[in-house]
Motif scaffolding. Structure first.
Motif, PDB file in Angstrom:
ATOM      1  N   ARG A 260     -26.289 -32.005 -18.794  1.00 10.44           N
ATOM      2  CA  ARG A 260     -26.680 -31.533 -17.469  1.00 10.44           C
ATOM      3  C   ARG A 260     -26.189 -30.101 -17.284  1.00 10.44           C
ATOM      4  O   ARG A 260     -25.016 -29.814 -17.506  1.00 10.44           O
ATOM      5  CB  ARG A 260     -26.106 -32.444 -16.384  1.00 10.44           C
ATOM      6  CG  ARG A 260     -26.664 -33.864 -16.438  1.00 10.44           C
ATOM      7  CD  ARG A 260     -25.983 -34.735 -15.383  1.00 10.44           C
ATOM      8  NE  ARG A 260     -26.578 -36.063 -15.336  1.00 10.44           N
ATOM      9  CZ  ARG A 260     -26.233 -37.064 -16.119  1.00 10.44           C
ATOM     10  NH1 ARG A 260     -25.286 -36.892 -17.029  1.00 10.44           N
ATOM     11  NH2 ARG A 260     -26.814 -38.233 -16.012  1.00 10.44           N
TER      12      ARG A 260
ATOM     13  N   TRP B  68     -10.861 -21.313 -18.162  1.00  8.83           N
ATOM     14  CA  TRP B  68      -9.795 -21.005 -17.205  1.00  8.83           C
ATOM     15  C   TRP B  68      -8.487 -21.687 -17.617  1.00  8.83           C
ATOM     16  O   TRP B  68      -7.422 -21.064 -17.597  1.00  8.83           O
ATOM     17  CB  TRP B  68     -10.207 -21.453 -15.812  1.00  8.83           C
ATOM     18  CG  TRP B  68      -9.140 -21.242 -14.778  1.00  8.83           C
ATOM     19  CD1 TRP B  68      -8.776 -20.061 -14.186  1.00  8.83           C
ATOM     20  CD2 TRP B  68      -8.281 -22.246 -14.232  1.00  8.83           C
ATOM     21  NE1 TRP B  68      -7.746 -20.270 -13.304  1.00  8.83           N
ATOM     22  CE2 TRP B  68      -7.417 -21.592 -13.298  1.00  8.83           C
ATOM     23  CE3 TRP B  68      -8.163 -23.622 -14.418  1.00  8.83           C
ATOM     24  CZ2 TRP B  68      -6.458 -22.293 -12.582  1.00  8.83           C
ATOM     25  CZ3 TRP B  68      -7.207 -24.318 -13.694  1.00  8.83           C
ATOM     26  CH2 TRP B  68      -6.360 -23.651 -12.792  1.00  8.83           C
TER      27      TRP B  68
ATOM     28  N   TRP C 110     -25.567 -28.113 -14.648  1.00  3.02           N
ATOM     29  CA  TRP C 110     -24.494 -27.836 -13.695  1.00  3.02           C
ATOM     30  C   TRP C 110     -23.149 -28.302 -14.235  1.00  3.02           C
ATOM     31  O   TRP C 110     -22.128 -27.630 -14.064  1.00  3.02           O
ATOM     32  CB  TRP C 110     -24.777 -28.516 -12.354  1.00  3.02           C
ATOM     33  CG  TRP C 110     -24.790 -30.027 -12.400  1.00  3.02           C
ATOM     34  CD1 TRP C 110     -25.876 -30.830 -12.610  1.00  3.02           C
ATOM     35  CD2 TRP C 110     -23.659 -30.890 -12.254  1.00  3.02           C
ATOM     36  NE1 TRP C 110     -25.490 -32.154 -12.607  1.00  3.02           N
ATOM     37  CE2 TRP C 110     -24.142 -32.223 -12.381  1.00  3.02           C
ATOM     38  CE3 TRP C 110     -22.295 -30.686 -12.024  1.00  3.02           C
ATOM     39  CZ2 TRP C 110     -23.301 -33.329 -12.290  1.00  3.02           C
ATOM     40  CZ3 TRP C 110     -21.462 -31.788 -11.925  1.00  3.02           C
ATOM     41  CH2 TRP C 110     -21.959 -33.087 -12.049  1.00  3.02           C
ATOM     42  N   PHE C 111     -23.168 -29.451 -14.930  1.00  3.41           N
ATOM     43  CA  PHE C 111     -21.927 -29.974 -15.487  1.00  3.41           C
ATOM     44  C   PHE C 111     -21.405 -29.079 -16.605  1.00  3.41           C
ATOM     45  O   PHE C 111     -20.201 -28.819 -16.703  1.00  3.41           O
ATOM     46  CB  PHE C 111     -22.153 -31.388 -16.007  1.00  3.41           C
ATOM     47  CG  PHE C 111     -20.944 -31.975 -16.697  1.00  3.41           C
ATOM     48  CD1 PHE C 111     -19.881 -32.463 -15.962  1.00  3.41           C
ATOM     49  CD2 PHE C 111     -20.876 -32.023 -18.090  1.00  3.41           C
ATOM     50  CE1 PHE C 111     -18.759 -33.003 -16.589  1.00  3.41           C
ATOM     51  CE2 PHE C 111     -19.767 -32.547 -18.726  1.00  3.41           C
ATOM     52  CZ  PHE C 111     -18.701 -33.040 -17.979  1.00  3.41           C
ATOM     53  N   GLU C 112     -22.321 -28.588 -17.452  1.00  6.54           N
ATOM     54  CA  GLU C 112     -21.907 -27.744 -18.567  1.00  6.54           C
ATOM     55  C   GLU C 112     -21.352 -26.411 -18.085  1.00  6.54           C
ATOM     56  O   GLU C 112     -20.382 -25.886 -18.653  1.00  6.54           O
ATOM     57  CB  GLU C 112     -23.089 -27.504 -19.518  1.00  6.54           C
ATOM     58  CG  GLU C 112     -23.579 -28.759 -20.209  1.00  6.54           C
ATOM     59  CD  GLU C 112     -22.482 -29.453 -20.997  1.00  6.54           C
ATOM     60  OE1 GLU C 112     -21.624 -28.754 -21.574  1.00  6.54           O
ATOM     61  OE2 GLU C 112     -22.472 -30.694 -21.036  1.00  6.54           O
ATOM     62  N   ILE C 113     -21.943 -25.858 -17.029  1.00  4.74           N
ATOM     63  CA  ILE C 113     -21.423 -24.614 -16.469  1.00  4.74           C
ATOM     64  C   ILE C 113     -20.016 -24.813 -15.925  1.00  4.74           C
ATOM     65  O   ILE C 113     -19.098 -24.028 -16.203  1.00  4.74           O
ATOM     66  CB  ILE C 113     -22.361 -24.080 -15.371  1.00  4.74           C
ATOM     67  CG1 ILE C 113     -23.705 -23.637 -15.984  1.00  4.74           C
ATOM     68  CG2 ILE C 113     -21.708 -22.903 -14.636  1.00  4.74           C
ATOM     69  CD1 ILE C 113     -24.731 -23.225 -14.958  1.00  4.74           C
ATOM     70  N   LEU C 114     -19.833 -25.890 -15.171  1.00  2.00           N
ATOM     71  CA  LEU C 114     -18.507 -26.186 -14.618  1.00  2.00           C
ATOM     72  C   LEU C 114     -17.500 -26.470 -15.732  1.00  2.00           C
ATOM     73  O   LEU C 114     -16.359 -25.991 -15.694  1.00  2.00           O
ATOM     74  CB  LEU C 114     -18.583 -27.374 -13.660  1.00  2.00           C
ATOM     75  CG  LEU C 114     -19.274 -27.128 -12.322  1.00  2.00           C
ATOM     76  CD1 LEU C 114     -19.317 -28.418 -11.512  1.00  2.00           C
ATOM     77  CD2 LEU C 114     -18.542 -26.049 -11.528  1.00  2.00           C
ATOM     78  N   LEU C 115     -17.919 -27.251 -16.724  1.00  6.13           N
ATOM     79  CA  LEU C 115     -17.017 -27.617 -17.813  1.00  6.13           C
ATOM     80  C   LEU C 115     -16.589 -26.395 -18.618  1.00  6.13           C
ATOM     81  O   LEU C 115     -15.396 -26.226 -18.915  1.00  6.13           O
ATOM     82  CB  LEU C 115     -17.686 -28.641 -18.733  1.00  6.13           C
ATOM     83  CG  LEU C 115     -16.863 -29.099 -19.941  1.00  6.13           C
ATOM     84  CD1 LEU C 115     -15.600 -29.820 -19.487  1.00  6.13           C
ATOM     85  CD2 LEU C 115     -17.700 -30.008 -20.842  1.00  6.13           C
ATOM     86  N   THR C 116     -17.540 -25.546 -18.966  1.00  6.26           N
ATOM     87  CA  THR C 116     -17.222 -24.367 -19.753  1.00  6.26           C
ATOM     88  C   THR C 116     -16.318 -23.417 -18.975  1.00  6.26           C
ATOM     89  O   THR C 116     -15.324 -22.898 -19.506  1.00  6.26           O
ATOM     90  CB  THR C 116     -18.510 -23.637 -20.173  1.00  6.26           C
ATOM     91  OG1 THR C 116     -19.337 -24.545 -20.928  1.00  6.26           O
ATOM     92  CG2 THR C 116     -18.198 -22.425 -21.024  1.00  6.26           C
ATOM     93  N   GLY C 117     -16.656 -23.188 -17.705  1.00  4.55           N
ATOM     94  CA  GLY C 117     -15.834 -22.305 -16.889  1.00  4.55           C
ATOM     95  C   GLY C 117     -14.423 -22.843 -16.699  1.00  4.55           C
ATOM     96  O   GLY C 117     -13.432 -22.105 -16.844  1.00  4.55           O
ATOM     97  N   ALA C 118     -14.326 -24.135 -16.389  1.00  8.54           N
ATOM     98  CA  ALA C 118     -13.012 -24.738 -16.180  1.00  8.54           C
ATOM     99  C   ALA C 118     -12.199 -24.755 -17.472  1.00  8.54           C
ATOM    100  O   ALA C 118     -10.985 -24.516 -17.457  1.00  8.54           O
ATOM    101  CB  ALA C 118     -13.175 -26.165 -15.639  1.00  8.54           C
ATOM    102  N   SER C 119     -12.853 -25.017 -18.580  1.00  8.78           N
ATOM    103  CA  SER C 119     -12.144 -25.073 -19.859  1.00  8.78           C
ATOM    104  C   SER C 119     -11.587 -23.711 -20.236  1.00  8.78           C
ATOM    105  O   SER C 119     -10.441 -23.604 -20.691  1.00  8.78           O
ATOM    106  CB  SER C 119     -13.081 -25.572 -20.960  1.00  8.78           C
ATOM    107  OG  SER C 119     -13.526 -26.886 -20.681  1.00  8.78           O
TER     108      SER C 119
END
Length: 299
Positions: A41, A54, A43-52
């Motif tokens: 998904r 960070w 949106w999930f991949e964007i959040l996951l990559t950004g959070a990871s």
């Protein structure tokens, strides 16, 4: 539930095998593959990559800047490379610095491309190879995660910060914009986390991934040249030793090992597409005790 009785050539009964056993096993295999190859998904991949990233940056920069130990380790690496006959970083550094436009280009390359190219390859995988995206992303994340151990256990100063190393700090000399090693930005990044080199770990991940999956010959060639160019850049700008690159390769090897253990194969060997919940493309195994019907000689 029907059973199949297996007999020997003399007609004696040997064992009774439930016909549903193999079918259930095939369904179990399909279910495991389905769970691991769902369409990612966005949106999930964007959040996951950004959070990871960070979290990675937070932990990397939280590692104590052990300047004394880092400089001592740099001296040790430099002596080891002299012993191995590969201590030519200073010569490469001075040769590149003599060509102003080249070294400035290398400074910007070092500061930007490891972000741009890595994200571009992730997007390409997401769009064109969704079935392989999860495994390839796992390689990248595992590689980056294990690198944190290196930063904590082996603080290392880059060549440009060595005492008496006679290296040119090309970023400081040419005031390259955007580098985490110059100006006020240097206080946001751990300057003594040079081992392993994630510039090499990430660039080699990009190169091998694109080379394995791309179909256009010149794209595959460029993919292999990218980590080679990155190796030259990290040395020419005095940000890493050759052995830092070896550390990056070791981390990537670990990352591929994690993906292989989880998926049972390397990312390039997985199906290009994903299983959206149907059994298409997965052939169930024949039931035990049945003999495949041959078309030869059939009436």
């Amino acid at each position: 539930m029907s059973d199949s009785t297996v007999t020997d050539p003399e007609g004696r009964e040997k064992v009774t095998v439930p016909r549903t056993v193999t079918g259930e096993r095939a369904r179990s295999v399909r279910e495991r593959l389905r769970r691991r190859s769902r369409r990612p998904r966005l949106w999930f991949e964007i959040l996951l990559t950004g959070a990871s990233y960070w979290v990675y940056s937070l932990i990397r920069n939280a590692v104590p800047e052990q300047k004394t130990e880092a400089l001592r380790n740099a001296d040790g690496i430099w002596r080891l490379e002299h012993h191995l006959g590969i201590a030519v970083e200073a010569s490469v550094n001075h040769a590149a610095d003599a060509v102003t436009w080249l070294i400035i280009a290398m400074n910007y390359y070092y500061a930007t491309l490891h972000f741009v190219i890595t994200i571009a390859v992730l997007v390409w995988l997401f769009r064109r190879h969704p079935g392989r995206y999860g495994a390839a992303r796992l390689v990248l994340f595992a590689t980056t995660g294990v690198a944190l151990l290196g930063y904590y256990l082996f603080p290392l100063a880059p060549p440009r910060l060595m005492r008496g190393g006679h290296f040119v700090d090309t970023v400081m000399v040419h005031q390259t914009w955007g580098s985490m090693a110059s100006g006020d930005l240097k206080h946001m990044s751990n300057q003594y986390a040079a081992m392993p080199s994630m510039h090499i770990g990430w660039s080699l991940w990009c190169g091998l991934t694109v080379f394995a999956l791309a179909s256009v010959p010149w794209v595959r060639v460029l993919a292999l040249l990218y980590p080679v160019a990155t190796l030259v850049v990290i040395v020419a700008t005095a940000n890493h030793f050759w052995l830092d690159a070896v550390g990056g390769v070791a981390c990537l090897t670990f990352g591929f090992g994690v993906a292989w253990l989880w998926y049972g194969r390397l990312p390039g060997a997985l199906p290009r597409g994903v299983d959206d919940g149907t059994d298409a493309g997965v052939e169930p195994a024949p039931d035990a005790g049945t003999t495949p019907r041959s078309t030869a000689g059939s009436r």
